[in-house]
Write an enzyme that holds these catalytic residues in place. Structure first.
Site, PDB file in Angstrom:
ATOM      1  N   HIS A 265      -9.827 -17.095  10.018  1.00  0.00           N
ATOM      2  CA  HIS A 265     -10.324 -15.824   9.452  1.00  0.00           C
ATOM      3  C   HIS A 265      -9.434 -14.704   9.993  1.00  0.00           C
ATOM      4  O   HIS A 265      -8.228 -14.730   9.799  1.00  0.00           O
ATOM      5  CB  HIS A 265     -11.804 -15.704   9.837  1.00  0.00           C
ATOM      6  CG  HIS A 265     -12.561 -14.595   9.189  1.00  0.00           C
ATOM      7  ND1 HIS A 265     -12.119 -13.895   8.102  1.00  0.00           N
ATOM      8  CD2 HIS A 265     -13.790 -14.057   9.488  1.00  0.00           C
ATOM      9  CE1 HIS A 265     -13.010 -12.974   7.756  1.00  0.00           C
ATOM     10  NE2 HIS A 265     -14.030 -13.052   8.593  1.00  0.00           N
ATOM     11  N   HIS A 304      -6.396 -18.764   0.430  1.00  0.00           N
ATOM     12  CA  HIS A 304      -7.624 -17.975   0.534  1.00  0.00           C
ATOM     13  C   HIS A 304      -8.725 -18.686  -0.218  1.00  0.00           C
ATOM     14  O   HIS A 304      -8.468 -19.303  -1.254  1.00  0.00           O
ATOM     15  CB  HIS A 304      -7.401 -16.577  -0.061  1.00  0.00           C
ATOM     16  CG  HIS A 304      -8.406 -15.590   0.416  1.00  0.00           C
ATOM     17  ND1 HIS A 304      -9.644 -15.460  -0.177  1.00  0.00           N
ATOM     18  CD2 HIS A 304      -8.367 -14.723   1.449  1.00  0.00           C
ATOM     19  CE1 HIS A 304     -10.314 -14.531   0.473  1.00  0.00           C
ATOM     20  NE2 HIS A 304      -9.583 -14.070   1.455  1.00  0.00           N
ATOM     21  N   ASP A 361      -3.266 -11.356   5.900  1.00  0.00           N
ATOM     22  CA  ASP A 361      -2.792 -11.509   7.276  1.00  0.00           C
ATOM     23  C   ASP A 361      -1.309 -11.843   7.374  1.00  0.00           C
ATOM     24  O   ASP A 361      -0.752 -11.847   8.464  1.00  0.00           O
ATOM     25  CB  ASP A 361      -3.598 -12.607   7.982  1.00  0.00           C
ATOM     26  CG  ASP A 361      -5.026 -12.160   8.202  1.00  0.00           C
ATOM     27  OD1 ASP A 361      -5.203 -11.014   8.631  1.00  0.00           O
ATOM     28  OD2 ASP A 361      -5.947 -12.935   7.926  1.00  0.00           O
TER      29      ASP A 361
HETATM   30  N1  CMC Z   1      -1.163 -24.170   4.575  1.00  0.00           N
HETATM   31  C1  CMC Z   1      -1.071 -25.426   4.071  1.00  0.00           C
HETATM   32  N2  CMC Z   1      -2.000 -26.005   3.304  1.00  0.00           N
HETATM   33  C2  CMC Z   1      -3.089 -25.282   3.020  1.00  0.00           C
HETATM   34  C3  CMC Z   1      -3.265 -23.965   3.493  1.00  0.00           C
HETATM   35  C4  CMC Z   1      -2.243 -23.412   4.296  1.00  0.00           C
HETATM   36  N3  CMC Z   1      -2.347 -22.163   4.775  1.00  0.00           N
HETATM   37  N4  CMC Z   1      -4.448 -23.479   3.058  1.00  0.00           N
HETATM   38  C5  CMC Z   1      -5.011 -24.458   2.325  1.00  0.00           C
HETATM   39  N5  CMC Z   1      -4.185 -25.545   2.300  1.00  0.00           N
HETATM   40  C6  CMC Z   1      -4.401 -26.794   1.563  1.00  0.00           C
HETATM   41  C7  CMC Z   1      -5.436 -27.674   2.235  1.00  0.00           C
HETATM   42  O1  CMC Z   1      -4.819 -28.555   3.166  1.00  0.00           O
HETATM   43  C8  CMC Z   1      -6.062 -28.363   1.056  1.00  0.00           C
HETATM   44  O2  CMC Z   1      -5.166 -29.350   0.644  1.00  0.00           O
HETATM   45  P1  CMC Z   1      -5.728 -30.795   0.078  1.00  0.00           P
HETATM   46  O3  CMC Z   1      -6.446 -30.431  -1.188  1.00  0.00           O
HETATM   47  O4  CMC Z   1      -4.528 -31.619  -0.104  1.00  0.00           O
HETATM   48  O5  CMC Z   1      -6.654 -31.294   1.143  1.00  0.00           O
HETATM   49  C9  CMC Z   1      -6.072 -27.304  -0.029  1.00  0.00           C
HETATM   50  O6  CMC Z   1      -4.974 -26.434   0.309  1.00  0.00           O
HETATM   51  C10 CMC Z   1      -7.375 -26.488  -0.080  1.00  0.00           C
HETATM   52  O7  CMC Z   1      -7.619 -25.956   1.215  1.00  0.00           O
HETATM   53  P2  CMC Z   1      -9.061 -25.713   1.837  1.00  0.00           P
HETATM   54  O8  CMC Z   1      -8.962 -25.744   3.325  1.00  0.00           O
HETATM   55  O9  CMC Z   1     -10.034 -26.636   1.194  1.00  0.00           O
HETATM   56  O10 CMC Z   1      -9.352 -24.245   1.314  1.00  0.00           O
HETATM   57  P3  CMC Z   1     -10.469 -23.261   1.870  1.00  0.00           P
HETATM   58  O11 CMC Z   1     -10.815 -22.371   0.759  1.00  0.00           O
HETATM   59  O12 CMC Z   1     -11.579 -24.006   2.520  1.00  0.00           O
HETATM   60  O13 CMC Z   1      -9.716 -22.471   3.034  1.00  0.00           O
HETATM   61  C11 CMC Z   1      -8.447 -20.880   4.202  1.00  0.00           C
HETATM   62  C12 CMC Z   1      -9.239 -21.185   2.926  1.00  0.00           C
HETATM   63  C13 CMC Z   1      -8.090 -19.383   4.211  1.00  0.00           C
HETATM   64  C14 CMC Z   1      -9.296 -21.169   5.434  1.00  0.00           C
HETATM   65  C15 CMC Z   1      -7.148 -21.743   4.200  1.00  0.00           C
HETATM   66  O14 CMC Z   1      -6.338 -21.448   3.093  1.00  0.00           O
HETATM   67  C16 CMC Z   1      -6.342 -21.565   5.493  1.00  0.00           C
HETATM   68  O15 CMC Z   1      -6.625 -22.235   6.496  1.00  0.00           O
HETATM   69  N6  CMC Z   1      -5.314 -20.655   5.500  1.00  0.00           N
HETATM   70  C17 CMC Z   1      -4.554 -20.405   6.712  1.00  0.00           C
HETATM   71  C18 CMC Z   1      -5.325 -19.442   7.610  1.00  0.00           C
HETATM   72  C19 CMC Z   1      -5.308 -18.036   7.078  1.00  0.00           C
HETATM   73  O16 CMC Z   1      -4.274 -17.489   6.699  1.00  0.00           O
HETATM   74  N7  CMC Z   1      -6.497 -17.408   7.089  1.00  0.00           N
HETATM   75  C20 CMC Z   1      -6.675 -16.013   6.650  1.00  0.00           C
HETATM   76  C21 CMC Z   1      -7.513 -15.918   5.421  1.00  0.00           C
HETATM   77  S1  CMC Z   1      -7.455 -14.296   4.660  1.00  0.00           S
HETATM   78  C22 CMC Z   1      -8.111 -13.169   5.730  1.00  0.00           C
HETATM   79  C23 CMC Z   1      -9.401 -13.512   6.340  1.00  0.00           C
HETATM   80  O17 CMC Z   1     -10.265 -14.207   5.809  1.00  0.00           O
HETATM   81  O18 CMC Z   1      -9.620 -13.015   7.430  1.00  0.00           O
END
Ligand code: CMC
Length: 426
Positions: A265, A304, A361
């Site tokens: 987050h 996201h 971010d």
């Molecule tokens: N790098 C590589 N792969 C990713 C990433 C990433 N940053 N984000 C998602 N994926 C992949 C994930 O491995 C999954 O792949 P598969 O379908 O093969 O298993 C697919 O994309 C869907 O990901 P998810 O984890 O199910 O998606 P989510 O909606 O639960 O998670 C998230 C959203 C923001 C937690 C995630 O994208 C992430 O961890 N991003 C990196 C951390 C980040 O930048 N966070 C800031 C978010 S914006 C500001 C805030 O909220 O504060």
């Protein structure tokens, strides 16, 4: 067209008609669908497709990359508004008149001082304690100084404690920062605006009056506007959940700070910077991307839950980053790595297929670094403006006649009833 969903339960052959309103079905209507006397429950870890409240504050269309506060596009607010004006808008639903804005700014300014005991609390932390821990503890402690905050059904008490917290957050963040760098605290200066004063409390040295570069004040103002609210994100959900038990804004926002601290987050901005430093040089970007695709960690600042398109805030921040770098005269090699990462990732099948775009971010950390903040302060700089969103959502939650205490269900996967075995019998 009938606004309902026809459901046939193949276990029992029973048919049900579930009303649809506001594009949703009521999860409680599923309770009518039973087999062996067990009602049907929806399972949704992480609330991927569950609306937990009604809200009139922030609108997001993740596919189109749209973000609006009370109907105003984020791009227009970032261009024309200030953080305090946006705060007024989020809390009250309308932009203030000139007179209302002046009164509001004055009111916030009168609440910038911290209770003296809070300084003692900060002082009790080790010099290298993470400032988010100081923020969380101090904000949670505020209700002990402002007991009226527990009267959450009293509109006047709600209003007073909302403005108190908005006023105090920058002071608290600045004190936490100065504690961590071993410098004396700087008190708020009444002649300065919200962001300008924040910069002075952070960076004032031996000079008689700290004068912030107006370009940096504006950049901070824009960053604060972009971070002010983001509907039901993880920390806001935490705030609403804690508030749903009847809690005051300080206890509720303390929980929000805890949630925001997480690297998935608000902690992602700090993680982005560490990642860029680890990559070190532009030529190592392809190797890093290959590692991410191989499951060796995530590309921080990408992806996201809601945006499946370019995060509109990231676009604005990218532009602000260039302006800040121009103002402080930094030719930061990390920016080059970030640009290369973005370029490669936006073309790569892995990221394209999963619709992973830069989020807010990705670039904010670079601005904070250019402003000479240590990475530990990055999430604090997110928490200060997000407090406005938390408070708007807290207020909406505690006054919502449909709100209930947050209490999800579970699918029990453990062992059922068994007899206690005494120590010698195990
Ligand atoms: N790098 C590589 N792969 C990713 C990433 C990433 N940053 N984000 C998602 N994926 C992949 C994930 O491995 C999954 O792949 P598969 O379908 O093969 O298993 C697919 O994309 C869907 O990901 P998810 O984890 O199910 O998606 P989510 O909606 O639960 O998670 C998230 C959203 C923001 C937690 C995630 O994208 C992430 O961890 N991003 C990196 C951390 C980040 O930048 N966070 C800031 C978010 S914006 C500001 C805030 O909220 O504060």
């Amino acid at each position: 067209m009938t606004d309902s969903l026809s459901v046939r339960d193949n276990r029992t052959n029973a048919e049900y008609e579930l009303p649809i309103s506001d594009g949703t079905i009521r999860a409680v209507d599923l309770l009518r669908i039973t087999a062996d006397d067990e009602p049907l429950v929806s399972y949704d870890p992480g609330f991927v497709n569950t609306a937990a409240c009604r809200s009139a504050i922030t609108y997001i269309d993740g596919d189109a990359g749209i973000l609006e506060y009370r109907g105003y596009p984020i791009e227009q607010l970032a261009e024309h508004s200030t953080h305090l004006e946006t705060a007024y808008l989020l809390l009250n639903g309308q932009l203030p008149t000139a007179e209302e804005l002046a009164d509001w700014e004055h009111l916030v300014n009168t609440h910038r001082l911290l209770p003296d005991n809070v300084k003692t609390l900060i002082h009790g932390f080790r010099y290298d304690a993470h400032p988010m821990a100081m923020m969380m503890s101090a904000v949670a402690s505020f209700h002990t100084f402002y007991r009226d905050s527990r009267n959450i059904t009293d509109p006047e008490a709600r209003e007073l404690n909302i403005v108190r917290l908005i006023g105090k957050m920058p002071t608290l963040a600045a004190f936490a920062y100065r504690h961590s760098v071993g410098r004396p605290y700087v008190y708020p200066d009444d002649s300065l605006g919200y962001c300008e004063n924040f910069l002075a409390m952070l960076f004032q040295g031996a000079e008689p009056k700290y004068e912030a570069d107006p370009r940096l004040v504006r950049a901070l103002e824009v960053l604060f506007i972009l971070h002010a609210d983001h509907e039901q994100n993880c920390s806001t959900n935490a705030v609403r959940a804690v508030a749903s038990a009847g809690n005051d804004p300080y206890t509720s926002c303390g929980a929000g700070i805890g949630a925001l601290f997480g690297p998935l987050h608000g902690g992602a901005n700090e993680a982005v910077l560490r990642m860029l430093r680890e990559i070190k040089t532009v030529d190592r970007v392809p190797e890093f991307i290959a590692g991410v695709k191989d499951g060796k960690g995530r590309l921080m600042g990408f992806g996201h839950r809601v945006y499946k398109n370019y995060d509109p805030r990231a676009k604005i921040i990218k532009h602000a980053t260039e302006q800040v770098f121009e103002a402080v005269g930094v030719d930061n090699p990390l920016l080059k790595i970030a640009i290369e990462l973005e370029k490669i990732a936006l073309q790569d099948d892995y990221f394209v297929k999963r619709r992973l775009y830069p989020n807010v971010d990705f670039y904010s950390g670079l601005i904070y670094e250019a402003l000479t903040f240590p990475p530990e302060m990055f999430t604090v700089l997110f928490a200060v403006p997000r407090t406005v969103g938390w408070l708007s959502q807290w207020q909406e939650g505690v006054t919502d006649p449909e709100a209930k205490i947050s209490r999800p269900k579970q699918i029990y996967t453990g062992i059922r009833t068994r007899d206690y075995a005494h120590l010698g019998e195990r």
